[in-house]
Write a protein that holds these residues in place. Structure first.
Motif, PDB file in Angstrom:
ATOM      1  N   TYR A 532      19.790 -53.939 -18.964  1.00 11.79           N
ATOM      2  CA  TYR A 532      21.034 -53.279 -19.322  1.00 11.79           C
ATOM      3  C   TYR A 532      20.896 -52.525 -20.638  1.00 11.79           C
ATOM      4  N   ALA A 533      21.428 -51.311 -20.616  1.00 10.73           N
ATOM      5  CA  ALA A 533      21.386 -50.493 -21.826  1.00 10.73           C
ATOM      6  C   ALA A 533      22.484 -50.870 -22.804  1.00 10.73           C
ATOM      7  N   CYS A 534      23.562 -51.504 -22.312  1.00 11.68           N
ATOM      8  CA  CYS A 534      24.665 -51.910 -23.181  1.00 11.68           C
ATOM      9  C   CYS A 534      25.561 -52.874 -22.420  1.00 11.68           C
ATOM     10  N   ALA A 535      26.535 -53.455 -23.135  1.00  7.55           N
ATOM     11  CA  ALA A 535      27.446 -54.419 -22.516  1.00  7.55           C
ATOM     12  C   ALA A 535      28.815 -54.333 -23.170  1.00  7.55           C
ATOM     13  N   ALA A 536      29.857 -54.430 -22.334  1.00  5.97           N
ATOM     14  CA  ALA A 536      31.243 -54.530 -22.803  1.00  5.97           C
ATOM     15  C   ALA A 536      31.709 -55.949 -22.515  1.00  5.97           C
ATOM     16  N   ILE A 537      32.046 -56.693 -23.564  1.00  6.23           N
ATOM     17  CA  ILE A 537      32.287 -58.137 -23.471  1.00  6.23           C
ATOM     18  C   ILE A 537      33.700 -58.426 -23.978  1.00  6.23           C
ATOM     19  N   SER A 538      34.551 -58.939 -23.090  1.00  3.06           N
ATOM     20  CA  SER A 538      35.952 -59.167 -23.442  1.00  3.06           C
ATOM     21  C   SER A 538      36.288 -60.653 -23.431  1.00  3.06           C
ATOM     22  N   TYR A 539      37.029 -61.099 -24.461  1.00  3.23           N
ATOM     23  CA  TYR A 539      37.492 -62.490 -24.635  1.00  3.23           C
ATOM     24  C   TYR A 539      36.549 -63.491 -23.987  1.00  3.23           C
ATOM     25  N   PRO A 540      35.297 -63.550 -24.482  1.00  2.02           N
ATOM     26  CA  PRO A 540      34.243 -64.285 -23.774  1.00  2.02           C
ATOM     27  C   PRO A 540      34.074 -65.733 -24.241  1.00  2.02           C
ATOM     28  N   HIS A 630      44.547 -64.604 -23.887  1.00 10.07           N
ATOM     29  CA  HIS A 630      43.400 -64.532 -22.992  1.00 10.07           C
ATOM     30  C   HIS A 630      43.725 -63.558 -21.862  1.00 10.07           C
ATOM     31  N   GLY A 631      43.173 -62.377 -21.946  1.00  9.66           N
ATOM     32  CA  GLY A 631      43.566 -61.288 -21.054  1.00  9.66           C
ATOM     33  C   GLY A 631      44.613 -60.449 -21.740  1.00  9.66           C
ATOM     34  N   PHE A 632      44.505 -59.154 -21.621  1.00 12.67           N
ATOM     35  CA  PHE A 632      45.382 -58.251 -22.353  1.00 12.67           C
ATOM     36  C   PHE A 632      46.572 -57.843 -21.502  1.00 12.67           C
ATOM     37  N   ARG A 633      47.756 -57.817 -22.105  1.00 13.54           N
ATOM     38  CA  ARG A 633      48.992 -57.520 -21.392  1.00 13.54           C
ATOM     39  C   ARG A 633      49.705 -56.269 -21.909  1.00 13.54           C
ATOM     40  N   ARG A 634      49.498 -55.943 -23.166  1.00 15.26           N
ATOM     41  CA  ARG A 634      50.233 -54.830 -23.764  1.00 15.26           C
ATOM     42  C   ARG A 634      49.540 -53.507 -23.479  1.00 15.26           C
ATOM     43  N   ALA A 635      50.347 -52.493 -23.209  1.00 18.84           N
ATOM     44  CA  ALA A 635      49.786 -51.197 -22.838  1.00 18.84           C
ATOM     45  C   ALA A 635      48.881 -50.642 -23.927  1.00 18.84           C
ATOM     46  N   GLU A 636      49.311 -50.751 -25.183  1.00 21.92           N
ATOM     47  CA  GLU A 636      48.509 -50.182 -26.261  1.00 21.92           C
ATOM     48  C   GLU A 636      47.167 -50.896 -26.407  1.00 21.92           C
ATOM     49  N   THR A 637      47.138 -52.200 -26.128  1.00 20.94           N
ATOM     50  CA  THR A 637      45.878 -52.940 -26.187  1.00 20.94           C
ATOM     51  C   THR A 637      44.951 -52.507 -25.060  1.00 20.94           C
ATOM     52  N   ILE A 638      45.473 -52.465 -23.852  1.00 16.05           N
ATOM     53  CA  ILE A 638      44.658 -52.084 -22.695  1.00 16.05           C
ATOM     54  C   ILE A 638      44.081 -50.688 -22.896  1.00 16.05           C
ATOM     55  N   GLU A 639      44.902 -49.782 -23.396  1.00 17.32           N
ATOM     56  CA  GLU A 639      44.450 -48.408 -23.614  1.00 17.32           C
ATOM     57  C   GLU A 639      43.311 -48.349 -24.633  1.00 17.32           C
TER      58      GLU A 639
END
Length: 667
Positions: A532-540, A630-639
């Motif tokens: 893998y050239a890169c990774a996107a890692i969320s609330y891991p 844990h997990g994003f709910r707000r529109a501004e965060t998701i964006e």
């Protein structure tokens, strides 16, 4: 019209991050209140609240029954459980009870009351630890109570908690008095579901399990007599145990007891004798009729008054079928909906659920078994962009190590007006799902189109350990977390390269929660190497030492005993596999995305990982978000999170775009 030739990853797209954020989430928890339908819907633009929707019997459009900031959600098990219930009344409209995320209390309200609804609290405010939480509500109007599951903190730590079925008075007497809440059983079991009462009111059943088991490992079906005072008595275990996972139990109209159990190796629907526990498989198939019980109150099947049973079933995806338990005949619902969520409601011959498909997002759909007709009754799918920008998936089975099967869905780059230069291969992002006991749903997704419409392929991997393919497939991950999941994702990526479908120099991996673990573990694993050239890692999960009792929430605090192995038997294995302890192997750029109120994967995990990576010359960035769990709910965060992820790919893959904010990747 001839397509414009431009490199993969540089294509213009109408699917921007704001559009994805505005359509994030899906309807949940549909239920019938007389002739009305109610459910919850996400509101990313309203702080991420869940609105309680009402569709009246006249068939008009559904409307939110309560304005902001009312948020119909709870934090039982931290993932939440069924948050509302209602009953029709002869006069004055229905009575509704619900849990509010703001204070976790249970409320009652009358939506048709003069002057508009004014919710009234039914439960007190908790004063210890995380307080009192409620879910899986059932209104018993003749008895003036709500039956529910209570999750009660007994101290300051996440493991200081007890759960018990309770009866909450509808008269509001418990709003300031915890002692007015009647406990229906003792708290001998760590986890319980809400009781279900038989049609004659004489019996009740529920599920229970204890650490270190998760509910997909083994549960017990409890049965009790109901006394004239409305309390369960003579509780006993009717079925289940450490090696049998019963996912749901319901009474049919004729008084027979139906359960979904995996005693055959697959979650199949059975009828169980309430006296002896003898079980009969009503539709023996190598298919799943249930999934992992992450949320209390989940409903994969629903008995109909005429004796038929609405079921979800399939391999990989769950579609809706109508089962005749006498003949074992199973007839699937018509229409384009190939995936049905475990949320079924029944009104006479009508079944309402949440369904979607590769070309339709999640919507509230109703099937009338009397006519065979289906129609959308709420949250109807609308194409916010032309369908030509949304790549349909290809169902694939890849060969993993040793030739084992690995299930995946491939979403190639897709654009109606662009094509790539001859000979160029597209970049691909491998998606690892959360759980890890879970799977991907094959439902139309703007999040996928966000990448594919720009010329970046996506492949979602149901690695070994995923649900949807039987117990044996699910148990491949026993003791092998960080190994099998990493190997299977890598096998899929390498297969796409070998087929000439993906650019070997432009592969990425991304995931959230347990998928974040797989993404991070892939950066430090010899099985993935420099794939893998890169990774996107969320609330891991990044450090297994910080994901045990006392360090994470109670529900998953012993999960590692199956995923890694009992610590007394495999000492040091967790530390060996934790990415935080192997940071010297990280060579690919990455971005970490973390909510600061995450009780499941606390922010400290990211902080320790970043400290371990610091000074090693690896470009990386970390974005944190106030008010997100844990997990994003707000529109501004998701964006913002999507923009950061796209920026990582653009900068790592060398994509020339003018619509991507710069991401400050620092060594």
């Amino acid at each position: 019209m001839a397509r414009i030739v431009s490199p993969y990853g540089t294509w213009p797209s109408p699917v921007d991050a704001a559009l994805v954020a505005a359509h994030d989430g899906k309807p949940e928890y549909p239920g019938a209140v007389g002739e009305e339908l109610w459910w919850t819907e996400p509101r990313p633009g309203e702080g991420g609240r869940r609105a309680l929707m009402r569709r009246k019997a006249d068939g008009g459009p559904a409307r939110a029954a309560l304005p902001a900031p009312w948020n119909v959600r709870n934090r039982v098990l931290e993932y939440g459980g069924h948050p509302w219930a209602g009953v029709p009344r002869p006069a004055g409209g229905p009575l509704i009870v619900f849990t509010h995320a703001g204070d976790q209390r249970m409320y009652a309200f009358e939506p048709d009351a003069p002057g508009g609804p004014s919710p009234v609290p039914l439960t007190p405010v908790g004063t210890v630890g995380d307080g009192l939480r409620w879910c899986d509500l059932r209104v018993l109007p003749g008895r003036g109570v709500v039956w529910a599951v209570l999750e009660e903190s007994t101290g300051p730590g996440p493991a200081d908690v007890r759960r018990v079925p309770v009866a909450v008075p509808l008269d509001g007497s418990a709003a300031g008095d915890r002692s007015a809440v009647v406990e229906l059983t003792d708290d001998r079991h760590r986890f319980v579901t809400g009781p279900r009462i038989s049609p004659d009111g004489r019996r009740a059943v529920w599920l229970a399990w204890d650490h270190p088991r998760m509910p997909w490992d083994g549960t017990e079906l409890k049965i009790a007599a109901v006394t004239p005072e409305g309390l369960p008595a003579d509780v006993r275990t009717l079925a289940g145990g450490p090696g049998e996972a019963i996912a749901q139990a319901e009474w049919a109209a004729d008084g027979s007891l139906l359960v979904v159990t995996d005693r055959s190796g697959w979650w199949n629907l059975h009828r169980i004798d309430p006296e002896t526990g003898e079980a009969v498989n009503l539709c023996p198939r190598e298919e799943e009729f249930a999934d992992a019980l992450w949320k209390i109150g989940t409903r994969w099947f629903a008995p109909l008054p005429d004796g038929l049973v609405a079921v979800t079933h399939g391999q990989g995806s769950l579609r809706l079928g109508i089962l005749d338990p006498v003949t074992c005949e199973l007839t699937d619902a018509p229409g384009p909906w190939t995936e049905w969520a475990p949320a079924l409601a029944v009104q006479d011959t009508r079944i309402t659920g949440v369904a979607g498909g590769p070309e339709r997002g999640w919507e509230v759909v109703q099937l009338d078994t009397a006519t065979g007709h289906t129609l959308v009754v709420g949250a109807g799918h609308r194409d916010p962009v032309a369908p030509a920008y949304c790549s349909p998936p290809a169902e694939r089975v890849f060969a993993g190590p040793g030739g084992r099967e690995v299930f995946a869905r491939v979403y190639p780059p897709c654009h109606p007006e662009r094509t790539a230069p001859d000979g160029e291969l597209p970049p691909y992002v491998v998606w690892a799902h959360g759980g890890p006991t879970g799977r991907f749903a094959a439902v139309w997704s703007l999040e996928t189109a966000f990448l594919t419409s720009r010329g970046i392929g996506v492949v979602t991997v149901d690695y070994g350990g995923s649900t949807g393919y039987g117990r044996a497939y699910r148990e491949r991950l026993r003791g092998q977390w960080g190994v099998v999941d990493v190997e299977d994702c890598a096998a899929v990526a390498r297969a796409l390269v070998a087929e000439g479908a993906a650019d070997p120099a432009r592969l990425a991996i991304r995931g959230g929660s347990a998928g974040g673990w797989t993404a991070a573990a892939s950066l430090v694993s010899e099985a993935a190497g420099d794939l893998y050239a890169c990774a996107a890692i969320s609330y891991p999960v990044l450090d297994l030492a910080g994901w045990t009792a006392g360090s994470t929430h109670d529900f998953e605090s012993h999960y590692l005993e199956t995923l890694i192995g009992p610590p007394e038997e495999v000492p040091g294995r967790g530390a060996e596999r934790s990415p935080v302890n192997r940071a010297d192997r990280v060579r690919a750029p990455f971005v970490l995305l973390q909510g600061l109120e995450d009780a499941i994967c606390p922010p400290e995990q990211c902080e320790r990982f970043l400290a371990a990576v610091a000074g090693r010359g690896v470009p990386h960035a970390c974005l944190t978000f106030e008010g997100e769990g844990h997990g994003f709910r707000r529109a501004e965060t998701i964006e913002r999170a999507l923009q950061a992820e796209l920026a990582l790919y653009a900068q790592t893959f060398g994509l020339e775009r003018n619509d991507v904010p710069h991401l400050d990747l620092r060594p």
